[in-house]
Design an enzyme around this catalytic site. Structure first.
Site, PDB file in Angstrom:
ATOM      1  N   CYS A   2       0.789  -1.223  -0.035  1.00 38.53           N
ATOM      2  CA  CYS A   2      -0.145  -0.053   0.040  1.00 38.53           C
ATOM      3  C   CYS A   2       0.810   1.218  -0.002  1.00 38.53           C
ATOM      4  CB  CYS A   2      -0.866  -0.016   1.168  1.00 38.53           C
ATOM      5  SG  CYS A   2      -2.112  -1.396   1.270  1.00 38.53           S
ATOM      6  N   GLY A  28      -1.454   1.287  -4.825  1.00 41.48           N
ATOM      7  CA  GLY A  28      -2.634   0.678  -4.337  1.00 41.48           C
ATOM      8  C   GLY A  28      -3.820   1.403  -5.229  1.00 41.48           C
ATOM      9  N   ASN A 100       1.335   0.211   5.842  1.00 40.87           N
ATOM     10  CA  ASN A 100       1.806  -0.551   4.539  1.00 40.87           C
ATOM     11  C   ASN A 100       2.627  -1.929   5.087  1.00 40.87           C
ATOM     12  OD1 ASN A 100       2.727  -1.337   2.240  1.00 40.87           O
ATOM     13  ND2 ASN A 100       4.440   0.050   2.265  1.00 40.87           N
ATOM     14  N   GLY A 101       1.969  -3.007   4.564  1.00 41.26           N
ATOM     15  CA  GLY A 101       2.875  -4.452   4.833  1.00 41.26           C
ATOM     16  C   GLY A 101       1.842  -5.172   5.198  1.00 41.26           C
ATOM     17  N   TYR A 255      10.078  -3.520  -8.876  1.00 38.57           N
ATOM     18  CA  TYR A 255       8.788  -3.090  -9.318  1.00 38.57           C
ATOM     19  C   TYR A 255       7.681  -2.198  -8.757  1.00 38.57           C
ATOM     20  CZ  TYR A 255       3.900  -3.902 -10.465  1.00 38.57           C
ATOM     21  OH  TYR A 255       2.537  -3.612 -11.121  1.00 38.57           O
TER      22      TYR A 255
END
Length: 477
Positions: A2, A28, A100-101, A255
């Site tokens: 995210c 996201g 985030n994670g 990426y």
């Protein structure tokens, strides 16, 4: 995976938060949300991308000089609006959080939170587990005389209790602003600052790219296990309490991160060019003779151009991209991914017709998208298609927030190089070497678990089964 953003200072922050989230949209697309604080929490969140969730009228309601925002890519939990972030609670006093994670011991945490505190979570989003774990530890303190040490002690307890990858930002009502990371620093978080007429404004984000848009200067990357607290007077406190060896996710460079971001003092675009050099050598050793090098837009551009430069073979833009379509890697299911590939990418026939084309993509996960690309190129006149993966073979599921949680989905987990080449229809297939990748980053401890199966946090067989089960249930929603 995210995108998170938090801003605190003396100025209204809603406009900056929304604009900053747009710069993080690549991280996201399932949902977006913002909460601000001006004596009370003011929240707006919804499904979809930032521009579809927020309207100008929201700015008037989202008042406050501190706030946090989030763009969501769901890997655990549903894609319902209930699971959109931020999340907030009012006990022991107001707390709001984004993260985030991925939490890997979520089943155990959910059970213990209910047994210890009688908290029944209404959401399947694992930020709630971090938030309620923080709240349950915080309420053990003397809340009337809460100190910075108490807050740091609380975060340390959370870091010991919550396993997985996470970077989190939180508002503690009438106390201050908090950011912290997991002990391994798997997910990135950066801190920025800027001078305003009213004083210094601070920001925390997943990537520096939003700082560029908002005028913040990069101050630091948070270290593994680091905690930063900013009190109501703007004083900054920082400590590292619970730290392990760094295990930064290498997929951020391959990426997820935008090419113009600087993470751990490295420009992402430059890192992709560096990775291209050993790839070019592997193409040379395979004795391939492409006429042109093309990329799968847009994360693969610097890989492809770097290979072309090394091999002295022309780089061409062979695939036109529809920029109004999102990132296919982070769409919810394979059927949508395949449809999106066809809608998003269209071969430029005159560029590839009659040519031996080396097409460079960031990775091969399931193989079906790669097969679709090869088919597109050949049906539009390519004489031969050599498929080049900038990542090594992905043989193991990621349990830290990237959408490859089920081993059976990963083509490299059960197929040889020759079988993969045949499955995607390529005339040749070249992967990045894991050894070469590790050599490039011998000065930076990274997580290579999806390639090697070595998980830095450790993981039990039961956890792996729970993660796979949760992933399969989420995909069915």
């Amino acid at each position: 995976m995210c995108g998170i953003l938090g801003i605190c200072g003396k100025n209204e922050v809603a406009g900056e938060l929304i604009n900053g989230l747009i710069a993080l949209q690549h991280r996201g697309q399932d949902a977006a949300g913002v909460v601000t604080f001006d004596g009370r929490f003011r929240m707006k969140k919804g499904l979809g991308q930032v521009n579809s969730v927020f309207r100008s009228k929201n700015l008037a309601r989202l008042q406050g000089n501190c706030g946090i925002g989030h763009v969501r890519y769901a890997t655990i939990g549903s894609t319902d609006v209930l699971d959109a972030q931020p999340h907030a609670v009012n006990y022991p006093f107001g707390l709001a959080m984004v993260h985030n994670g991925n939490v890997i011991n979520f089943m155990q945490l959910r059970k213990s939170l209910y047994e210890e505190n009688h908290r029944l979570l209404e959401t399947s989003n694992d930020v709630a587990l971090i938030l309620y774990s923080f709240a349950s530890e915080l309420e053990k303190k003397n809340l009337k005389k809460l100190t910075v040490k108490d807050i740091f002690d609380t975060v340390e307890s959370v870091q010991q209790r919550v396993l997985g990858a996470y970077s989190a930002i939180s508002i503690i009502a009438n106390r201050g602003f908090l950011a912290f990371t997991d002990p391994y620093g798997i997910r990135p978080i950066v801190m920025g600052e800027k001078e305003t007429e009213k004083g210094i404004q601070y920001a925390f984000a997943s990537e520096t790219t939003c700082f560029d848009y908002l005028g913040y200067k990069l101050k630091k990357n948070l270290e593994p296990g680091e905690i930063v607290f900013i009190d109501q007077k703007g004083k900054v406190y920082s400590e590292i309490r619970h730290r392990e060896d760094r295990a930064f996710c290498i997929f951020e460079y391959i990426y997820f991160a935008r090419e113009d971001s600087i993470i751990l003092d490295r420009l992402v675009a430059s890192e992709r060019v560096r990775m291209a050099k050993p790839l070019a050598e592997r193409i040379r050793k395979a004795k391939l003779d492409p006429d042109i090098i093309i990329d799968v837009p847009t994360s693969s551009y610097f890989f492809a151009s770097g290979i072309a430069e090394e091999l002295k073979i022309p780089y061409r833009r062979g695939l036109a991209k529809n920029h109004h379509i999102g990132r296919s890697f982070i769409t919810p299911n394979q059927e949508q991914r395949e449809l999106m590939v066809r809608q998003k990418l269209n071969p430029i026939r005159d560029v590839i017709k009659g040519k031996k084309v080396a097409v460079v993509d960031d990775s091969i996960v399931r193989g079906t998208t790669s097969a679709r690309l090869v088919s597109l190129l050949k049906s539009n006149g390519a004489e031969k298609v050599y498929f080049i993966s900038a990542a090594p073979p992905i043989e193991h599921p990621c349990i830290y927030g990237i959408d490859m949680s089920i081993e059976q989905e990963l083509i490299a987990s059960h197929s040889s190089l020759k079988k993969i080449q045949k499955a995607i229809g390529a005339d040749a297939l070249v992967y990045q070497s894991l050894d070469d990748l590790k050599e490039l980053y011998k000065d930076l401890h990274c997580c290579y678990a999806c390639f090697s199966g070595e998980y830095p946090t450790g993981v039990t067989e039961e956890m792996m089964k729970e993660i796979a089960q949760e992933k399969m249930e989420s995909d069915r929603v």
